[in-house]
Design an enzyme around this catalytic site. Structure first.
Site, PDB file in Angstrom:
ATOM      1  N   HIS A  28      -7.799  -5.222  -0.736  1.00  0.00           N
ATOM      2  CA  HIS A  28      -6.613  -4.483  -0.316  1.00  0.00           C
ATOM      3  C   HIS A  28      -6.165  -4.955   1.070  1.00  0.00           C
ATOM      4  CE1 HIS A  28      -3.919  -1.048  -0.824  1.00  0.00           C
ATOM      5  NE2 HIS A  28      -4.086  -0.804   0.466  1.00  0.00           N
TER       6      HIS A  28
ATOM      7  N   ASP B 137      -9.533  -4.914  -5.125  1.00  0.00           N
ATOM      8  CA  ASP B 137      -8.920  -3.679  -4.644  1.00  0.00           C
ATOM      9  C   ASP B 137      -9.279  -2.533  -5.583  1.00  0.00           C
ATOM     10  OD1 ASP B 137      -7.291  -1.746  -3.506  1.00  0.00           O
ATOM     11  OD2 ASP B 137      -5.428  -2.878  -3.739  1.00  0.00           O
TER      12      ASP B 137
ATOM     13  N   SER C 181       0.839  -1.198   0.000  1.00  0.00           N
ATOM     14  CA  SER C 181       0.000   0.000   0.000  1.00  0.00           C
ATOM     15  C   SER C 181       0.881   1.258   0.000  1.00  0.00           C
ATOM     16  CB  SER C 181      -0.953  -0.040   1.196  1.00  0.00           C
ATOM     17  OG  SER C 181      -1.974   0.926   1.066  1.00  0.00           O
TER      18      SER C 181
END
Length: 347
Positions: A318, A288, A186
């Protein structure tokens, strides 16, 4: 360099006060529910949503040693190391993966139990040393502060090798400094990417004898003013830890004042990509909102001649490998680790 001193905090950016105290800070100007709340006067609340654990909190069956090391007392930059025991892997020296945690640049810590567990298992599975870096958080320290901390961590690693620091011998003697990788998930993957860009532009010689060999991007956090199809169709995806509103809020908190989501730190395709970037692995989640943006980055890097490998993991969202305890997430996390091992070990 000494092991982690008591003056450094494993969870340095949480601020919790009584309700009466908080009410004196005026209205809330930015909030990601349950994660961060920014008041008008700059006061910041970060509820402790994930427990912090010490480096010693490891499953002994992993056969991994973990310790915390100070990088910079002033900025509270430190790293948690994971080192597989040598008899567990039939090799003398192991690659080093410098890893940056996620959290939208605004929350998170290497001491979070979910990262501690994931990286200890990854170190054991891959057979590599992992340095999980604690970097400064936004909005107190907006970009490029985390990138600066990433570079500082790499230069610190170089110092440990050159000066044979006694406190670091427990990991430096097992490390192949000619096989260093950057990675993260991320926002941490964004940091890894932008540090790698810096290295390719101007810092490669200054890091010698360290040799940056690869880049591992897990669900990299990028954005742009123009929405992608996955951002529009999965804006409120229940199967993912990141929604579009939170993504936008993180960027407002992290980017320099006046910058929009087409700033190159957010949208790398707003400028010409670097053809000199090291071989790159991108791990993408099917559910995601960042899926299409991640695929676009892979295509763009490939057109510039960068060696790019990517995998799309089905049925997960995610940060599934960090936050989800479902059966499909656990199985897919093992698949991801196998993918990382196949990429890292030949480099």
């Amino acid at each position: 360099m000494a092991a982690l001193a008591s003056s450094l905090s494993l969870n340095p950016h949480n601020r919790t006060r009584s309700k009466d105290y908080q009410q004196n800070h005026g209205s809330v100007v930015e909030e990601i529910k349950g994660l961060i709340r920014v008041h008008k006067d700059g006061f910041i609340e970060r509820p402790q949503v994930v427990p912090c654990v010490s480096s010693s909190a490891l499953n002994p069956e992993l056969n991994v040693t973990s310790r915390d090391m100070v990088i910079d007392n002033v900025t509270n930059t430190w790293a948690r190391f994971y080192v597989p025991n040598l008899h567990h892997h039939n090799k003398i020296e192991m690659p080093l993966l410098a890893y940056f945690h996620g959290g939208g640049f605004c929350i998170g810590s290497p001491a979070w139990s979910c990262y501690h567990d994931f990286l200890a298992k990854l170190s054991a599975e891959v057979g590599c040393i992992i340095m999980s870096v604690n970097y400064r958080l936004a909005p107190e320290n907006p970009l490029p502060a985390p990138y600066d901390d990433g570079m500082k961590a790499l230069k610190w690693v170089k110092q440990q090798f050159l000066y044979e620091c006694d406190d670091s011998e427990w990991w430096t003697k097992k490390c192949n400094f000619s096989s260093v990788l950057l990675g993260g998930d991320s926002a941490g993957a964004n940091i890894a990417y932008n540090v790698a860009v810096r290295v390719s532009e101007s810092e490669s010689e200054s890091l010698r004898p360290l040799n940056l060999k690869g880049l591992v991007l897990i669900q990299p956090f990028f954005g742009g003013e123009v929405r992608t199809a996955s951002e529009e169709s999965m804006a409120e995806s229940p199967g993912s830890a990141l929604n579009l509103a939170a993504s936008d809020a993180y960027w407002r908190l992290a980017l320099p004042r006046g910058a929009d989501r087409d700033h190159p730190w957010c949208n790398p395709m707003a400028v010409k990509l670097k053809s000199s970037l090291v071989p790159t692995l991108v791990c993408i989640s099917e559910k995601d909102i960042l899926k299409d943006r991640n695929l676009e980055l892979c295509d763009a890097l490939g057109r510039e001649g960068v060696r790019v490998e990517y995998s799309v993991f089905k049925g997960v969202g995610h940060a599934f490998q960090i936050l989800s305890k479902s059966h499909i997430s656990k199985c897919t996390t093992l698949q991801m680790m196998s993918c990382l091992k196949s990429f890292i070990m030949p480099l």
